[in-house]
Design a protein around this motif. Structure first.
Motif, PDB file in Angstrom:
ATOM      1  N   LEU A  32       1.297   4.912   1.143  1.00 57.71           N
ATOM      2  CA  LEU A  32       0.756   5.793   2.169  1.00 57.71           C
ATOM      3  C   LEU A  32       1.528   7.101   2.256  1.00 57.71           C
ATOM      4  O   LEU A  32       2.747   7.125   2.123  1.00 57.71           O
ATOM      5  N   SER A  70       0.638   8.435  -3.530  1.00 56.85           N
ATOM      6  CA  SER A  70      -0.004   7.656  -2.475  1.00 56.85           C
ATOM      7  C   SER A  70      -1.425   7.259  -2.851  1.00 56.85           C
ATOM      8  O   SER A  70      -2.053   7.850  -3.724  1.00 56.85           O
ATOM      9  N   ILE A  75      -7.115   1.246   5.745  1.00 57.45           N
ATOM     10  CA  ILE A  75      -6.206   1.418   4.600  1.00 57.45           C
ATOM     11  C   ILE A  75      -6.591   0.442   3.501  1.00 57.45           C
ATOM     12  O   ILE A  75      -6.732   0.809   2.336  1.00 57.45           O
ATOM     13  N   TYR A  88       0.848  -1.194   0.000  1.00 56.42           N
ATOM     14  CA  TYR A  88       0.000   0.000   0.000  1.00 56.42           C
ATOM     15  C   TYR A  88       0.880   1.239   0.000  1.00 56.42           C
ATOM     16  O   TYR A  88       1.933   1.267   0.638  1.00 56.42           O
TER      17      TYR A  88
END
Length: 133
Positions: free
Chosen positions: A9, A64, A129, A7
């Motif tokens: 971020l 992101s 998330i 992911y």
């Protein structure tokens, strides 16, 4: 074991309160079966002008998928955190607010902008998330 999805971020934080940033980063790094790339701009990555910093923040935020905002009350008085919130909204990046350990209140700007606000518990943060990326 298959490779985990990384992911992307961006963790918005005030450099003057970077202990919380590093603690959150550590919690995310230690969470089982979770991988991420941190596109934040930490204090140790200095810039000469505010324009350079604004450009770097925006460039990193564009990469992101999700923006985490440390929701300390200091954030209510930080022009940079407000800039990051505004840019995240403009870029349609989902925002997750994270209340520092022991804090009860969250600045109104973060409450208004965040899809969700979590306490200092990494499990629900990671779940959000995954859901929002």
């Amino acid at each position: 074991m298959p490779q985990l999805y990384p992911y992307r971020l961006f963790i918005s934080h005030a450099w003057a309160y970077n202990d919380e940033y590093y603690r959150l980063e550590k919690l995310l790094n230690e969470y089982p079966n979770f991988d991420f790339r941190n596109y934040s701009v930490p204090e140790h990555d200095p810039f000469e002008t505010t324009d350079q910093l604004a450009t770097k923040l925006l460039d990193q935020m564009k990469l992101s998928q999700v923006v985490l905002v440390l929701a300390g009350m200091y954030a209510a008085y930080s022009d940079w955190i407000q800039y990051e919130i505004n840019e995240a909204k403009r870029l349609a990046k989902p925002i997750i607010g994270v209340k520092p350990w022991g804090q009860e209140r969250v600045p109104q700007a973060i409450q208004d902008a965040a899809k969700v606000v979590h306490g200092w518990n990494v499990g629900p943060i990671v779940d959000s998330i995954r859901a929002l990326a």
